[in-house]
Write an enzyme that holds these catalytic residues in place. Structure first.
Site, PDB file in Angstrom:
ATOM      1  N   ASN A 199       0.811  -1.225   0.000  1.00  0.00           N
ATOM      2  CA  ASN A 199       0.000   0.000   0.000  1.00  0.00           C
ATOM      3  C   ASN A 199       0.845   1.276   0.000  1.00  0.00           C
ATOM      4  OD1 ASN A 199      -2.328   1.902   0.862  1.00  0.00           O
ATOM      5  ND2 ASN A 199      -0.888   1.990   2.585  1.00  0.00           N
ATOM      6  N   SER A 225      -3.492   3.322  -8.511  1.00  0.00           N
ATOM      7  CA  SER A 225      -4.214   4.595  -8.595  1.00  0.00           C
ATOM      8  C   SER A 225      -4.855   4.721  -9.973  1.00  0.00           C
ATOM      9  CB  SER A 225      -3.208   5.740  -8.408  1.00  0.00           C
ATOM     10  OG  SER A 225      -3.793   6.981  -8.737  1.00  0.00           O
ATOM     11  N   TYR A 268       4.605  10.220 -10.736  1.00  0.00           N
ATOM     12  CA  TYR A 268       3.655   9.367 -10.005  1.00  0.00           C
ATOM     13  C   TYR A 268       2.832   8.510 -10.971  1.00  0.00           C
ATOM     14  CZ  TYR A 268      -0.177   8.178  -6.805  1.00  0.00           C
ATOM     15  OH  TYR A 268      -1.104   7.518  -6.048  1.00  0.00           O
ATOM     16  N   SER A 291       4.812   5.687 -12.277  1.00  0.00           N
ATOM     17  CA  SER A 291       5.044   4.621 -11.289  1.00  0.00           C
ATOM     18  C   SER A 291       3.825   3.711 -11.138  1.00  0.00           C
ATOM     19  CB  SER A 291       5.435   5.227  -9.933  1.00  0.00           C
ATOM     20  OG  SER A 291       4.318   5.806  -9.272  1.00  0.00           O
ATOM     21  N   LYS A 292       2.635   4.295 -11.171  1.00  0.00           N
ATOM     22  CA  LYS A 292       1.437   3.481 -10.952  1.00  0.00           C
ATOM     23  C   LYS A 292       1.116   2.621 -12.176  1.00  0.00           C
ATOM     24  CE  LYS A 292       0.599   4.641  -6.665  1.00  0.00           C
ATOM     25  NZ  LYS A 292       0.784   3.679  -5.569  1.00  0.00           N
TER      26      LYS A 292
HETATM   27  N1  LIG Z   1      -5.113   9.509  -1.262  1.00  0.00           N
HETATM   28  C1  LIG Z   1      -5.356   9.435  -2.563  1.00  0.00           C
HETATM   29  O1  LIG Z   1      -6.042  10.307  -3.154  1.00  0.00           O
HETATM   30  C2  LIG Z   1      -4.840   8.259  -3.356  1.00  0.00           C
HETATM   31  C3  LIG Z   1      -5.375   8.064  -4.637  1.00  0.00           C
HETATM   32  C4  LIG Z   1      -4.916   6.977  -5.383  1.00  0.00           C
HETATM   33  C5  LIG Z   1      -3.963   6.130  -4.871  1.00  0.00           C
HETATM   34  N2  LIG Z   1      -3.456   6.338  -3.629  1.00  0.00           N
HETATM   35  C6  LIG Z   1      -2.426   5.396  -3.148  1.00  0.00           C
HETATM   36  O2  LIG Z   1      -2.821   4.866  -1.905  1.00  0.00           O
HETATM   37  C7  LIG Z   1      -1.651   4.446  -1.178  1.00  0.00           C
HETATM   38  C8  LIG Z   1      -1.758   4.952   0.242  1.00  0.00           C
HETATM   39  O3  LIG Z   1      -1.748   6.369   0.214  1.00  0.00           O
HETATM   40  P1  LIG Z   1      -2.543   7.292   1.245  1.00  0.00           P
HETATM   41  O4  LIG Z   1      -3.506   8.082   0.465  1.00  0.00           O
HETATM   42  O5  LIG Z   1      -3.012   6.511   2.404  1.00  0.00           O
HETATM   43  O6  LIG Z   1      -1.349   8.303   1.614  1.00  0.00           O
HETATM   44  P2  LIG Z   1      -0.641   8.672   2.998  1.00  0.00           P
HETATM   45  O7  LIG Z   1      -1.679   8.929   4.029  1.00  0.00           O
HETATM   46  O8  LIG Z   1       0.325   9.742   2.655  1.00  0.00           O
HETATM   47  O9  LIG Z   1       0.132   7.342   3.395  1.00  0.00           O
HETATM   48  C9  LIG Z   1       1.276   6.908   2.697  1.00  0.00           C
HETATM   49  C10 LIG Z   1       1.933   5.810   3.507  1.00  0.00           C
HETATM   50  O10 LIG Z   1       3.067   5.325   2.771  1.00  0.00           O
HETATM   51  C11 LIG Z   1       4.193   5.310   3.653  1.00  0.00           C
HETATM   52  N3  LIG Z   1       5.416   5.570   2.894  1.00  0.00           N
HETATM   53  C12 LIG Z   1       5.594   6.473   1.883  1.00  0.00           C
HETATM   54  N4  LIG Z   1       6.857   6.434   1.456  1.00  0.00           N
HETATM   55  C13 LIG Z   1       7.494   5.499   2.206  1.00  0.00           C
HETATM   56  C14 LIG Z   1       8.839   5.008   2.246  1.00  0.00           C
HETATM   57  N5  LIG Z   1       9.780   5.462   1.409  1.00  0.00           N
HETATM   58  N6  LIG Z   1       9.149   4.051   3.157  1.00  0.00           N
HETATM   59  C15 LIG Z   1       8.212   3.594   4.007  1.00  0.00           C
HETATM   60  N7  LIG Z   1       6.925   4.005   4.023  1.00  0.00           N
HETATM   61  C16 LIG Z   1       6.584   4.955   3.123  1.00  0.00           C
HETATM   62  C17 LIG Z   1       3.931   6.413   4.664  1.00  0.00           C
HETATM   63  O11 LIG Z   1       4.685   6.116   5.822  1.00  0.00           O
HETATM   64  P3  LIG Z   1       5.099   7.221   6.937  1.00  0.00           P
HETATM   65  O12 LIG Z   1       3.907   8.152   7.082  1.00  0.00           O
HETATM   66  O13 LIG Z   1       5.320   6.383   8.163  1.00  0.00           O
HETATM   67  O14 LIG Z   1       6.301   7.910   6.449  1.00  0.00           O
HETATM   68  C18 LIG Z   1       2.427   6.281   4.864  1.00  0.00           C
HETATM   69  O15 LIG Z   1       2.132   5.290   5.811  1.00  0.00           O
HETATM   70  C19 LIG Z   1      -0.456   4.995  -1.954  1.00  0.00           C
HETATM   71  O16 LIG Z   1       0.145   3.958  -2.709  1.00  0.00           O
HETATM   72  C20 LIG Z   1      -1.072   6.032  -2.881  1.00  0.00           C
HETATM   73  O17 LIG Z   1      -0.319   6.180  -4.071  1.00  0.00           O
HETATM   74  C21 LIG Z   1      -3.870   7.393  -2.856  1.00  0.00           C
END
Ligand SMILES: NC(=O)c1ccc[n+]([C@@H]2O[C@H](COP(=O)([O-])OP(=O)(O)OC[C@H]3O[C@@H](n4cnc5c(N)ncnc54)[C@H](OP(=O)(O)O)[C@@H]3O)[C@@H](O)[C@H]2O)c1
Length: 254
Positions: free
Chosen positions: A90, A140, A155, A158-159
């Site tokens: 994730n 995504s 981004y 990558s996806k």
């Molecule tokens: N939110 C959206 O609109 C959205 C839309 C489409 C897809 N997504 C995808 O959903 C997934 C989760 O995102 P989210 O929205 O929940 O975002 P988020 O709240 O920013 O959470 C991202 C998580 O990834 C961890 N992370 C990022 N880089 C890392 C690294 N280098 N090493 C270890 N941990 C890392 C962060 O850990 P720490 O906080 O502990 O650093 C955090 O737990 C992602 O893959 C994102 O691309 C999100």
């Protein structure tokens, strides 16, 4: 959906979709392995997970761009639980950049969103084959189309790569009984945009624009996405592999 005695690794469990997913698995009696960098946040999530069914999660602090940290996630999980049933890839980072910005944004995003998923999946594979487990990757809608208002070339790239990992690994591991699927959210209310460098004002503008334009008139919540992840990881999805599940309030229709 009962995950009793199942060991589930969730990367990015310290925030947003990963936190919601961890809590939902814990609520279905899974033994969860919480991976992230923010130790305090991981501890808070672990406490909440434990409250639900009394099962103490394993916390593994990891920077996913570091190979030894990836090996440590698998080693610690096997040392403590002896098995892996589900891997939820994730964690992800939203890196902005245009084709005029050189290679740095590309390397930064690929190291977390693609390389880490590739290698962690490789390290987990022997254990997933043993349990006939499964993988859910969090991709995504950016895999399908440019997100132009966020300047998101690295981004999106990558996806798209991640989706191909999902399909290729699903094809390779199918005969070993291992399923691999993807959940592709659209705009979801989490700290993601903030982590991608948007100011509070920019985030508010983005959210407002999404709510005004998305066919269902709202953004997704982390729990909506987590629900789909759990379904795909469960036996109810036993005939599903190599599939890309969009959950986006209609965003890709625009
Ligand atoms: N939110 C959206 O609109 C959205 C839309 C489409 C897809 N997504 C995808 O959903 C997934 C989760 O995102 P989210 O929205 O929940 O975002 P988020 O709240 O920013 O959470 C991202 C998580 O990834 C961890 N992370 C990022 N880089 C890392 C690294 N280098 N090493 C270890 N941990 C890392 C962060 O850990 P720490 O906080 O502990 O650093 C955090 O737990 C992602 O893959 C994102 O691309 C999100």
């Amino acid at each position: 959906m009962d995950f009793k005695n199942k060991v589930v690794i969730i990367t990015g469990a310290s925030s947003g979709i990963g936190t919601a997913t961890a809590l939902m698995f814990a609520n279905q009696s899974a033994k969860v392995v919480l991976v992230g960098r923010n130790e305090k946040a991981l501890q808070d999530v672990a406490k909440k997970c434990e409250t639900s069914k009394g099962i103490k999660p394993l916390i593994v602090k990891a920077e996913l761009s570091v190979d030894d940290d990836l090996k440590n996630i698998i080693d610690q999980t096997i040392n403590v639980y002896g098995r892996i049933d589900v891997l939820v890839n994730n964690a992800g980072v939203g890196v902005q950049g245009s084709i005029r910005d050189g290679i740095e944004p590309y390397d930064r995003v690929m190291s977390t969103n693609v390389r880490a998923v590739y290698y962690l999946t490789s390290l987990a594979t022997p254990y997933l084959v043993k349990t006939k487990g499964n993988i859910v990757n969090v991709s995504s809608v950016a895999a399908f189309k440019p997100i132009r208002d966020m300047n998101f070339l690295p981004y999106c790239t990558s996806k798209a790569a991640l989706d191909q990992i999902t399909k290729c690994v699903a094809a390779e591991l199918g005969r070993d009984g291992v399923r691999v699927n993807s959940v592709n959210p659209g705009a979801t209310r989490t700290p993601f945009a903030q982590a991608a460098g948007l100011t509070l004002e920019q985030q508010n503008e983005l959210y407002k624009a999404r709510e005004q334009t998305l066919p269902l008139g709202k953004m997704a919540e982390s729990e909506d996405v987590a629900d789909l992840i759990l379904y795909l990881a469960s036996d109810r999805a036993k005939s599903i592999t190599g599939s890309i599940y969009v959950i986006d309030n209609g965003e890709i229709l625009l």
